[in-house]
Motif scaffolding. Structure first.
Motif, short mmCIF file in Angstrom:
data_model
loop_
_atom_site.label_atom_id
_atom_site.label_comp_id
_atom_site.label_asym_id
_atom_site.label_seq_id
_atom_site.Cartn_x
_atom_site.Cartn_y
_atom_site.Cartn_z
N GLN A 225 0.88 -1.17 0.00
CA GLN A 225 0.00 0.00 0.00
C GLN A 225 0.91 1.22 0.00
N GLY A 226 0.95 1.96 -1.10
CA GLY A 226 1.83 3.12 -1.17
C GLY A 226 3.28 2.69 -1.11
N SER A 227 4.02 3.22 -0.17
CA SER A 227 5.42 2.84 0.02
C SER A 227 5.71 2.75 1.51
N ASN A 228 6.68 1.93 1.85
CA ASN A 228 7.04 1.76 3.26
C ASN A 228 8.42 1.13 3.34
N GLU A 229 9.03 1.27 4.51
CA GLU A 229 10.31 0.63 4.78
C GLU A 229 10.28 0.03 6.16
N TYR A 230 10.86 -1.15 6.30
CA TYR A 230 10.89 -1.86 7.57
C TYR A 230 12.33 -2.24 7.87
N THR B 13 18.66 -5.32 8.60
CA THR B 13 18.22 -5.52 7.22
C THR B 13 17.11 -4.52 6.90
N LYS B 14 17.32 -3.72 5.88
CA LYS B 14 16.32 -2.77 5.42
C LYS B 14 15.49 -3.42 4.31
N ILE B 15 14.18 -3.40 4.49
CA ILE B 15 13.25 -3.99 3.52
C ILE B 15 12.23 -2.91 3.17
N GLY B 16 12.04 -2.66 1.90
CA GLY B 16 11.10 -1.62 1.52
C GLY B 16 10.35 -1.98 0.26
N PHE B 17 9.26 -1.25 0.02
CA PHE B 17 8.53 -1.44 -1.23
C PHE B 17 7.92 -0.12 -1.66
N ARG B 18 7.60 -0.06 -2.94
CA ARG B 18 6.87 1.07 -3.50
C ARG B 18 5.85 0.51 -4.48
N SER C 236 0.23 -0.02 -11.66
CA SER C 236 0.22 -1.46 -11.92
C SER C 236 1.57 -2.11 -11.64
N ARG C 237 2.46 -1.42 -10.89
CA ARG C 237 3.78 -1.96 -10.59
C ARG C 237 4.02 -1.96 -9.09
N LEU C 238 4.64 -3.02 -8.62
CA LEU C 238 5.09 -3.12 -7.23
C LEU C 238 6.57 -3.46 -7.24
N ALA C 239 7.35 -2.67 -6.56
CA ALA C 239 8.79 -2.92 -6.47
C ALA C 239 9.15 -3.16 -5.00
N ILE C 240 9.82 -4.28 -4.73
CA ILE C 240 10.27 -4.64 -3.38
C ILE C 240 11.79 -4.72 -3.40
N ARG C 241 12.41 -4.20 -2.35
CA ARG C 241 13.86 -4.17 -2.28
C ARG C 241 14.30 -4.68 -0.90
N ILE C 242 15.15 -5.68 -0.89
CA ILE C 242 15.69 -6.25 0.35
C ILE C 242 17.19 -6.02 0.34
#
Length: 886
Positions: free
Chosen positions: A634-639, A659-664, A668-674
């Protein structure tokens, strides 16, 4: 006329009536204000013994003389002081007024002292530990700050204002704080002392103030990781055999648990306050010639993976030992910070009877035998009202100091003996206890407000016992920072519950253990910032006007909203019902229908990233190589995921993996970065795998891993731990895949998910494009008939095409293609259809939801409910509810 500003963190002056005043900028945002009729200002106990640490001798500060006023300015705050009457004005550095004196302070009279500060009409206040039990917003109350059993075990004289400032009263004596009760626009505090001492803290929101308060009084401890599991306290008259049986029953029932505690009946003398404690000769017969090792009952508990805790009673003179320790470590006797008429002569001081032995010394033998934790009953003040302690303090002066000293000595003794983190529970506490011990609220079950107030006073490791005989009690008991079942004089082992409650208890215990990395990371965040794991709604949603009245719900970490009644208020944002998967948009008040297998509402905040562990019987076995990540885009976030060895104090030396985990999520696109793990700790797994469960709201059209397309696995109910493909479970709208951290820890893992833009935001049940055709009723193919027979016989367990192919000795890929051609739908969809039809029949026949979930091979009832709702468009509860036939 004003003089040129001078660099000075401290100012001294005397008022016309002879009162001496000292004001110091102890940090860029904090001022200490003291006044008394002696110019020496001996340090009071909290500073003398280091429970308040000003660390450094003052902040960079300018002192500007303006006639009879002096202005102290730091980068973050200003304090304007009138040298004629001692009044002051606190502002932010930009001039924003925070508070000011309501009248000249009164000091040195027969009635003691009183300080008053102005409050604005809309201002609200929070804190004071567990002094208040019926509200979290404290304006309008007058509170006695005094430790009393049950009434107030952990008072903390700290108050935060909604205007962005806080006050800490620096005394260990009982005193009173009046928050607009006597005079509606005045906050005042006072006591019987002839001097006053307090800190003013400037900030913004409550999160900033908690950060600055715990920086002054001590950061909360990160407890050993097993402390965040389940603790079970046996019956107070339990024998060694009873305790072993308690442990065996946890393992037999498949209920994870980490610690078993003994009440005071373990001692040879019930509630022995002396330093001569021994095991009870009948209930815990430990031979003196062989008191430790694998043959003892403690050795048996250790082999089962349990830690052991002992209840302790103490009225030992902790003050003498603390002064002796300071002399031994610094070479100097500490300044006596009390009035001259009660001060002891240092040369003539002698230990009271029984004080020659270090208190912790008599406990070392129990730790050597295998004891890992202690629960402190401590000192009963009412029994010794005229006592004078070894440091010269009276019982009143030591009233709030004693338990701090005892907790620290226990903490210091255990960590010094073992090199491991101490796990100390204390029934009482005060300012600074969060650094040394967890606190226990007593034999009361639903103490939510008390816990929230403690958490808003820096004491983040507080817990209340679980009521195991009520679904709501199990719900609340497991969804706290710490979790404990206390038998005391009763029999509260979960194996003795009726079958329905036992099943619920087991499910909640497994849920908690799955969430350990989430809870543990929140504990690390608390140790860095003071922001608690268990948070009043006001802490998370300060701008929501409803937050102060939400006293039957709270946030557990950033992402989970826990409700104790079926009426829940959802703040702004999207919230996902954990039990049913239904989405709701706040702000709104929601009347929940809690499923029968659950004890209360539980919601996940959309945008959450929740790390989970695999199922385990107990903790302390090291970090697993595989970490699950539940992602709710949902939107963007970082954990931030925090990991360490879980045992030692190396985390204080920054031996932590972060460990930084985030998404945007955009269109129609979802990007996740670990990101790769940053940092190192003993026992850290060399490799790290992540099993992602992405809660999608549309069926993906493609998935890229590190820029390269990843294939969709042909069997979407198969093994999700394959790193060369991904799966999509249409019934639960889950994207599943497993990825591996870059072995060189140089590059992040990047996952990109693409959706058909026409499907975004539309319910899955209404999407017709791409849906498989209706299944055929049967097939003439002999192999497929064998597969169908396997399905019919195996609906009570999880079925995968790979498993069926192995049983039939055929290639799984060939079988997948053949089944879809013959039956018209994939194997996984066929199995789902069969299970959902069976589930509907059983529910209409009045079977319980939990029984249906078990009989169809679901891991838990919550998963079953979410799948059922996705498939049928309603929850099982609604299907079972009376109404028109469907």
């Amino acid at each position: 006329m004003g003089g040129a500003p001078a660099l000075s963190s401290t100012i001294h002056f005397a008022l016309p009536d002879g009162l001496f005043v000292r004001i110091q900028a102890v940090a860029g945002h904090t001022f200490r204000v003291r006044a008394g009729y002696s110019p020496d200002f001996p340090e009071p106990p909290l500073v003398r013994y280091g429970f308040i640490s000003e660390s450094g001798g003052g902040a960079a500060c300018e002192a500007e003389q303006l006639g009879h006023r002096v202005l102290l300015k730091t980068r973050q705050a200003m304090l304007d002081v009138d040298k004629l009457d001692g009044t002051l004005v606190l502002s932010r550095a930009d001039g924003t007024l925070l508070t000011s004196s309501a009248a000249p302070p009164r000091c040195g009279t027969a009635d003691g002292y009183e300080v008053g500060l102005r409050m604005t009409e809309e201002e609200k206040f929070y804190g004071l530990g567990d002094t208040v039990k019926d509200r979290t917003q404290l304006r309008g109350l007058r509170c006695d700050i005094r430790q009393l059993n049950d009434a107030s075990r952990v008072p903390v004289p700290f108050l935060m204002s909604s205007r962005g400032w806080a006050i800490l009263v620096n005394t260990t004596r009982p005193h009173t704080i009046d928050i607009g009760c006597s005079i509606s626009d005045r906050l005042s505090f006072g006591g019987q002392e002839s001097e006053y001492d307090y800190y003013l803290i400037a900030g913004e929101g409550c999160d900033t103030l908690l950060d600055r308060f715990t920086n002054l009084t001590g950061r909360p401890a990160v407890l050993p990781i097993w402390a965040y599991g389940l603790t079970f306290i046996s019956n107070q008259y339990a024998t060694a055999r009873d305790v072993i049986e308690d442990g065996l029953n946890f393992r037999r029932e498949g209920i994870p648990c980490d610690m078993i505690g003994l009440e005071p009946g373990w001692m040879g003398t019930m509630r022995d306050y002396s330093t001569g404690k021994t095991w009870h000769p009948e209930r815990f017969a430990v031979p003196s010639w062989d008191p430790k090792g694998p043959r003892t009952f403690m050795g048996a508990l250790q082999r089962m993976g349990f830690k052991l805790s002992l209840w302790l009673c103490c009225n030992y003179d902790a003050a003498f030992e603390e002064d002796r320790h300071i002399v031994a470590t610094t070479g100097t006797r500490p300044e006596v910070g009390i009035r001259p008429e009660t001060a002891m002569e240092t040369e003539a001081s002698s230990p009271p009877p029984g004080a020659e032995e270090i208190w912790y010394g008599h406990l070392e033998k129990f730790v050597e035998q295998g004891v890992s934790a202690f629960k402190l009953e401590g000192y009963a003040y009412e029994n010794y009202p005229d006592k004078q302690w070894a440091n010269g303090m009276s019982a009143e002066e030591t009233h709030h100091l004693y338990h701090l000293l005892l907790c620290r000595q226990m903490h210091r003794g255990y960590s010094g003996q073992t090199g491991r983190r101490a796990m100390i529970y204390s029934m009482k506490g005060y300012t600074g206890v969060q650094k040394y011990a967890a606190t226990w609220t007593g034999y009361q079950y639903v103490n939510l407000i008390e816990l929230l107030n403690q958490n808003m006073s820096g004491n983040v490791n507080a817990l209340t016992d679980m009521e195991v005989h009520a679904p709501a009690g199990i719900h609340f008991g497991f969804l706290q920072t710490l979790s404990q079942v206390n038998s005391w004089a009763y029999w509260q082992h979960p194996s003795l519950l009726d079958p329905g409650l036992l099943q619920m208890f087991r499910a909640y215990a497994k849920l908690r253990y799955r969430m350990i990395p989430y809870l543990y990371s929140a504990a690390h965040a608390a140790a860095r910032t003071g922001m608690p794991v268990m948070r009043a709604m006001r802490l998370m949603f300060p701008d929501d006007p409803r937050s102060d009245g939400l006293l039957e719900q709270y946030m557990l970490g950033d992402a989970l909203l826990v409700g104790l009644t079926e009426n829940v208020y959802l703040p702004a944002g999207v919230w996902i019902d954990y039990w049913t998967g239904e989405r709701h948009t706040g702000p709104q008040e929601l009347a929940c229908r809690v499923p029968s297998h659950a004890g209360g509402p539980l919601f996940i905040r959309a945008g959450a990233i929740i790390p989970v562990w695999p199922e385990m019987s107990h903790l302390g076995q090291g970090s697993p190589e595989l970490i699950g990540l539940q992602v709710y885009p949902q939107g963007s976030n970082e954990y931030t995921l925090y990991e360490d060895d879980g045992i030692t104090y190396d985390y204080l030396e920054h031996k932590v993996a972060v460990t930084k985990i985030g998404f945007r999520s955009e269109g129609s696109r979802l990007a996740i970065r670990i990101e790769p793990r940053c940092g190192q700790y003993a026992g850290m797994p060399e490799k790290r795998m992540y099993e992602l469960s992405i809660h999608a709201d549309a069926e993906p059209s493609e998935l890229l891993l590190n820029g390269a397309p990843l294939a969709l696995h042909p069997d979407d109910a198969g093994d999700s731990r394959m790193t060369d493909s991904w799966q999509f479970d249409r019934a639960s709208s889950l994207i599943r895949l497993t990825v591996q951290e870059d072995p060189g820890k140089q590059h992040p893992v990047r996952i990109e998910v693409g959706y058909d833009s026409d499907d975004i935001g539309r319910p899955m049940a209404k999407r017709t494009a791409g849906l498989p055709p209706s299944p055929k009723a049967s097939s003439t193919n002999k192999l497929i008939r064998q597969v169908i027979a396997q399905v019919d016989e195996g609906l009570d367990r999880e079925l995968t095409l790979h498993l069926v192919a192995e049983r039939l000795h055929v290639n799984s890929s060939h079988l997948s293609r053949l089944f879809k051609r013959e039956m018209g739908i994939p194997f996984s969809a066929y199995v789902l259809d069969k299970k959902m039809e069976r589930a509907k029949q059983m529910l209409l026949a009045e079977h319980k939801i939990g029984d249906v979930a078990d009989s169809l091979g679901f891991t838990d009832s919550s998963h079953f409910i979410r799948v059922f709702r996705k498939y049928w468009g309603m929850t099982p509860g609604k299907l079972k509810a009376p109404g028109p036939a469907r």
